[in-house]
Design an enzyme around this catalytic site. Structure first.
Site, PDB file in Angstrom:
ATOM      1  N   GLU A   1      -5.444   4.264   6.044  1.00 13.95           N
ATOM      2  CA  GLU A   1      -5.019   3.990   4.669  1.00 13.95           C
ATOM      3  C   GLU A   1      -5.396   5.108   3.681  1.00 13.95           C
ATOM      4  OE1 GLU A   1      -4.377   2.583   1.001  1.00 13.95           O
ATOM      5  OE2 GLU A   1      -6.419   2.056   1.544  1.00 13.95           O
TER       6      GLU A   1
ATOM      7  N   SER B   1     -10.911  -0.212   2.509  1.00 19.13           N
ATOM      8  CA  SER B   1     -10.221  -0.482   3.777  1.00 19.13           C
ATOM      9  C   SER B   1      -9.782   0.839   4.386  1.00 19.13           C
ATOM     10  CB  SER B   1      -8.976  -1.334   3.543  1.00 19.13           C
ATOM     11  OG  SER B   1      -9.303  -2.554   2.955  1.00 19.13           O
TER      12      SER B   1
ATOM     13  N   ARG C   1       0.824  -1.219   0.000  1.00 18.38           N
ATOM     14  CA  ARG C   1       0.000   0.000   0.000  1.00 18.38           C
ATOM     15  C   ARG C   1       0.862   1.275   0.000  1.00 18.38           C
ATOM     16  NH1 ARG C   1      -3.465  -3.291  -0.968  1.00 18.38           N
ATOM     17  NH2 ARG C   1      -5.573  -3.295  -0.116  1.00 18.38           N
TER      18      ARG C   1
HETATM   19  N1  EPU Z   1     -11.733 -10.401   9.684  1.00 16.54           N
HETATM   20  C1  EPU Z   1     -12.512 -10.480  10.822  1.00 16.54           C
HETATM   21  N2  EPU Z   1     -13.468  -9.539  11.004  1.00 16.54           N
HETATM   22  C2  EPU Z   1     -13.690  -8.549  10.101  1.00 16.54           C
HETATM   23  C3  EPU Z   1     -12.904  -8.461   8.941  1.00 16.54           C
HETATM   24  C4  EPU Z   1     -11.921  -9.420   8.739  1.00 16.54           C
HETATM   25  O1  EPU Z   1     -12.340 -11.360  11.648  1.00 16.54           O
HETATM   26  O2  EPU Z   1     -14.595  -7.730  10.335  1.00 16.54           O
HETATM   27  C5  EPU Z   1     -10.718 -11.438   9.450  1.00 16.54           C
HETATM   28  C6  EPU Z   1     -11.222 -12.397   8.367  1.00 16.54           C
HETATM   29  O3  EPU Z   1     -11.851 -13.491   8.927  1.00 16.54           O
HETATM   30  C7  EPU Z   1      -9.952 -12.815   7.670  1.00 16.54           C
HETATM   31  C8  EPU Z   1      -8.959 -11.690   7.926  1.00 16.54           C
HETATM   32  O4  EPU Z   1      -9.548 -10.858   8.930  1.00 16.54           O
HETATM   33  O5  EPU Z   1      -9.455 -13.986   8.243  1.00 16.54           O
HETATM   34  C9  EPU Z   1      -8.607 -10.918   6.690  1.00 16.54           C
HETATM   35  O6  EPU Z   1      -9.780 -10.288   6.167  1.00 16.54           O
HETATM   36  P1  EPU Z   1     -10.067 -10.174   4.603  1.00 16.54           P
HETATM   37  O7  EPU Z   1      -9.783 -11.470   3.941  1.00 16.54           O
HETATM   38  O8  EPU Z   1     -11.405  -9.608   4.456  1.00 16.54           O
HETATM   39  O9  EPU Z   1      -8.997  -9.205   4.010  1.00 16.54           O
HETATM   40  P2  EPU Z   1      -8.428  -7.860   4.617  1.00 16.54           P
HETATM   41  O10 EPU Z   1      -7.046  -8.142   5.078  1.00 16.54           O
HETATM   42  O11 EPU Z   1      -9.388  -7.323   5.573  1.00 16.54           O
HETATM   43  C10 EPU Z   1      -7.294  -6.952   2.436  1.00 16.54           C
HETATM   44  C11 EPU Z   1      -7.245  -5.661   1.682  1.00 16.54           C
HETATM   45  C12 EPU Z   1      -8.508  -5.477   0.837  1.00 16.54           C
HETATM   46  C13 EPU Z   1      -8.584  -6.660  -0.123  1.00 16.54           C
HETATM   47  C14 EPU Z   1      -8.618  -7.953   0.713  1.00 16.54           C
HETATM   48  C15 EPU Z   1      -8.598  -9.188  -0.146  1.00 16.54           C
HETATM   49  C16 EPU Z   1      -5.885  -4.157   3.037  1.00 16.54           C
HETATM   50  C17 EPU Z   1      -5.858  -2.992   3.958  1.00 16.54           C
HETATM   51  N3  EPU Z   1      -7.096  -4.559   2.633  1.00 16.54           N
HETATM   52  O12 EPU Z   1      -8.376  -6.866   3.342  1.00 16.54           O
HETATM   53  O13 EPU Z   1      -8.387  -4.274   0.113  1.00 16.54           O
HETATM   54  O14 EPU Z   1      -9.715  -6.577  -0.942  1.00 16.54           O
HETATM   55  O15 EPU Z   1      -7.445  -8.034   1.565  1.00 16.54           O
HETATM   56  O16 EPU Z   1      -7.339  -9.366  -0.708  1.00 16.54           O
HETATM   57  O17 EPU Z   1      -4.827  -4.664   2.670  1.00 16.54           O
HETATM   58  C18 EPU Z   1      -9.071  -1.984  -0.033  1.00 16.54           C
HETATM   59  O18 EPU Z   1      -7.914  -1.654   0.062  1.00 16.54           O
HETATM   60  O19 EPU Z   1      -9.987  -1.123  -0.145  1.00 16.54           O
HETATM   61  C19 EPU Z   1      -9.425  -3.372   0.068  1.00 16.54           C
HETATM   62  C20 EPU Z   1     -10.669  -3.746   0.146  1.00 16.54           C
END
Ligand code: EPU
Length: 342
Positions: free
Chosen positions: A334, A238, A165
């Site tokens: 972010e 995010s 990022r």
């Molecule tokens: N989780 C929770 N509770 C929540 C949200 C997430 O427990 O409310 C846990 C999920 O169970 C999962 C883990 O956190 O095990 C990771 O969550 P998720 O797979 O949804 O991905 P993320 O890390 O929250 C990142 C990117 C997203 C991207 C997704 C998929 C960042 C800051 N965000 O989200 O990017 O779509 O991975 O690759 O790196 C964006 O930047 O706008 C964005 C959506």
């Protein structure tokens, strides 16, 4: 002819839908427009800032100087062979429509970045990524106006200094105005997908052979299920980065919180899921005075239309504080302040 509007409300041009008055405002549809606008700003002693799709910005209530809204369009195939295609995409093109076009042509490399809101010109700034892929994996070069050297420059992939990022464009705030990006996509590579949620989703479809289109559709389905459409619920994706901590701090946290979610990151640290941390501080679904936390994904803050940016920033501070108090982990916001601070 350059048309300059005074006191333009940017409410429809930022996906968090906050009221923001731009003192002067103009749309840029080609590099010549950009030069004219910069000359105008200089002649009238105005500062200036670039607004792209408005999907990753936190707008101030008043934006002094000249706001340049990038609307340069164009998708060009520069070169192709049996294996690869080299594309030049203008900064004002919609990112998701570019992904759709690449999938229709069976060009591989950005299909897991479907439905990321915003325009192509902003994509290198925070090195957008989703489901195991990042822009840096396909980007060849960026063309930009260098406001320091006062000339157009081309930065290759390494000069962009991409990280999670992050990029040179984010670090040297205001120096570069991106006008196009060149991407190299693949034609005949085996379809790959590293991310568990994507693997599980596709596995459950019981497909004989997984195509690019299947991956694209899977990402669209997964994202639309847990991330709000900014046209329906105002948000900026995010809101926090996933923090990177040391392996020893992670081991310590695992003792107290055995279910904490973390993955090894490129720089020998552990990338924690910020959504999990926020969720486990009890914020999911919180809503007060028009700002809140999306009920299906705690990493996304929302605005229901009757609040101010100050109230959203207060909520962000409260969330950061509670995550710090519980896990001793510092969250970092972010989206970018607009205009940029510091
Ligand atoms: N989780 C929770 N509770 C929540 C949200 C997430 O427990 O409310 C846990 C999920 O169970 C999962 C883990 O956190 O095990 C990771 O969550 P998720 O797979 O949804 O991905 P993320 O890390 O929250 C990142 C990117 C997203 C991207 C997704 C998929 C960042 C800051 N965000 O989200 O990017 O779509 O991975 O690759 O790196 C964006 O930047 O706008 C964005 C959506």
């Amino acid at each position: 002819m350059l048309s300059i509007e005074a006191n333009k409300n940017l409410i429809a041009l930022n996906t968090l839908a906050f009221n923001a008055i731009a003192e002067h405002f103009t749309c840029i549809s080609c590099e010549a427009d950009l030069l004219k606008a910069l000359q105008y700003a200089q002649a009238h002693k105005l500062g200036y800032q670039v607004l792209s799709g408005g999907s990753n910005v936190l707008v101030d209530e008043f934006i002094p100087g000249l706001t340049l809204h990038m609307q340069m369009l164009g998708r060009e195939v520069l070169e192709q062979c049996d294996q690869q295609v080299l594309l030049r995409i203008s900064a004002g093109e919609n990112w998701h429509q570019l992904v759709q076009w690449s999938v229709e042509n069976n060009w591989q490399g950005i299909e897991t970045m479907a439905l990321i809101p915003g325009l192509v010109g902003a994509s290198p700034v925070q090195n957008i990524g989703a489901y195991g892929a990042e822009l840096k994996d396909v980007l060849v070069q960026v063309r930009a106006w260098d406001c320091q050297r006062k000339e157009f420059v081309e930065l290759d992939n390494s000069q962009c200094q991409f990280a999670y990022r992050d990029s040179v464009f984010k670090r040297s705030k205001g120096r570069y105005i991106i006008t196009s990006v060149d991407l190299r996509l693949h034609k005949q590579q085996a379809v790959t997908f590293k991310y568990q949620a994507l693997k599980d989703y596709l596995h459950n479809q019981s497909l004989a052979k997984i195509t690019l289109k299947d991956v694209f559709q899977a990402v669209c389905a997964i994202r639309s299920d847990k991330l709000p459409d900014p046209l329906k619920v105002s948000n900026a994706g995010s809101f926090f980065k996933n923090p990177i901590i040391s392996p020893s701090q992670f081991q310590q946290l695992q003792k107290d919180f055995p279910k904490i979610v973390g993955h090894p990151s490129a720089c020998a640290g552990v990338k924690l899921a910020a959504g999990w941390l926020i969720d486990h501080c009890g914020w999911k679904g919180y809503l007060e005075s028009g700002v809140g936390v999306y009920p299906k994904q705690a990493l996304v803050l929302i605005h229901t239309g009757e609040s101010s940016i100050g109230q959203l920033m207060q909520l962000a501070d409260d969330i950061k504080q509670s995550v710090f108090d519980k896990f001793s982990v510092q969250l970092e916001i972010e989206p970018q302040r607009f205009p940029a601070t510091g």
